[in-house]
Design a protein around this motif. Structure first.
Motif, PDB file in Angstrom:
ATOM      1  N   ARG A  24       3.046  -6.274  11.047  1.00 44.69           N
ATOM      2  CA  ARG A  24       2.090  -6.005  12.128  1.00 44.69           C
ATOM      3  C   ARG A  24       1.042  -7.111  12.087  1.00 44.69           C
ATOM      4  O   ARG A  24       0.790  -7.697  11.036  1.00 44.69           O
ATOM      5  N   TRP A  35      -8.473   3.872   9.336  1.00 44.07           N
ATOM      6  CA  TRP A  35      -7.334   4.328  10.118  1.00 44.07           C
ATOM      7  C   TRP A  35      -6.881   3.174  10.986  1.00 44.07           C
ATOM      8  O   TRP A  35      -7.706   2.469  11.576  1.00 44.07           O
ATOM      9  N   VAL A  36      -5.551   2.943  11.053  1.00 47.73           N
ATOM     10  CA  VAL A  36      -5.004   1.862  11.856  1.00 47.73           C
ATOM     11  C   VAL A  36      -3.943   2.398  12.810  1.00 47.73           C
ATOM     12  O   VAL A  36      -3.245   3.370  12.506  1.00 47.73           O
ATOM     13  N   ASN A  37      -3.830   1.756  13.951  1.00 47.10           N
ATOM     14  CA  ASN A  37      -2.829   2.102  14.954  1.00 47.10           C
ATOM     15  C   ASN A  37      -1.606   1.218  14.714  1.00 47.10           C
ATOM     16  O   ASN A  37      -1.707   0.002  14.731  1.00 47.10           O
ATOM     17  N   ALA A  39       1.324   1.715  16.503  1.00 46.85           N
ATOM     18  CA  ALA A  39       2.198   1.804  17.679  1.00 46.85           C
ATOM     19  C   ALA A  39       2.341   0.426  18.322  1.00 46.85           C
ATOM     20  O   ALA A  39       1.401  -0.370  18.335  1.00 46.85           O
ATOM     21  N   THR A  44       1.718   4.929  23.139  1.00 49.04           N
ATOM     22  CA  THR A  44       0.682   5.866  22.718  1.00 49.04           C
ATOM     23  C   THR A  44       0.250   5.539  21.290  1.00 49.04           C
ATOM     24  O   THR A  44       1.076   5.186  20.448  1.00 49.04           O
ATOM     25  N   ARG A  45      -1.044   5.677  21.012  1.00 46.27           N
ATOM     26  CA  ARG A  45      -1.571   5.389  19.677  1.00 46.27           C
ATOM     27  C   ARG A  45      -0.832   6.195  18.611  1.00 46.27           C
ATOM     28  O   ARG A  45      -0.447   7.335  18.834  1.00 46.27           O
ATOM     29  N   ASP A  46      -0.646   5.595  17.451  1.00 45.04           N
ATOM     30  CA  ASP A  46      -0.005   6.230  16.310  1.00 45.04           C
ATOM     31  C   ASP A  46      -0.801   5.818  15.077  1.00 45.04           C
ATOM     32  O   ASP A  46      -0.502   4.819  14.435  1.00 45.04           O
ATOM     33  N   ASP A  47      -1.874   6.565  14.792  1.00 45.98           N
ATOM     34  CA  ASP A  47      -2.816   6.187  13.742  1.00 45.98           C
ATOM     35  C   ASP A  47      -2.419   6.746  12.372  1.00 45.98           C
ATOM     36  O   ASP A  47      -1.971   7.886  12.263  1.00 45.98           O
ATOM     37  N   TYR A  48      -2.618   5.916  11.362  1.00 43.90           N
ATOM     38  CA  TYR A  48      -2.371   6.295   9.974  1.00 43.90           C
ATOM     39  C   TYR A  48      -3.545   5.839   9.120  1.00 43.90           C
ATOM     40  O   TYR A  48      -4.166   4.813   9.393  1.00 43.90           O
TER      41      TYR A  48
END
Length: 79
Positions: A24, A35-37, A39, A44-48
């Motif tokens: 990435r 927290w990072v996106n 996706a 659509t956002r996919d935060d972890y």
């Protein structure tokens, strides 16, 4: 693997739990607890949450010049 950076972005090897890693591009290296996106653009956002960050040291005497020297482990919400 090449690190043809789009603009001034930093290539980072990202892993979510035990899933295979992927590259990435970030404007700034994320820090533990942030927290990072992850996706793809336009999705659509996919935060972890960032569990840990590892910066690989590059040996100046080694002929290899790795394209990616930063690894980020993200918290897998299913664990």
């Amino acid at each position: 693997m090449t690190a043809d950076a789009p603009g001034d972005l930093i290539p980072v090897r990202v892993r979510i739990g035990l899933r295979p890693d992927h590259i990435r591009w970030f404007r700034a290296v994320p820090r533990t607890g942030e927290w990072v996106n992850v996706a793809p653009p336009g999705m659509t956002r996919d935060d972890y949450e960032v569990e840990w960050v590892l910066h690989w040291a590059v040996d100046p005497d080694d002929d290899e010049d790795p394209a990616v020297t930063i690894e980020v482990q993200l918290v897998d919400p299913q664990d």
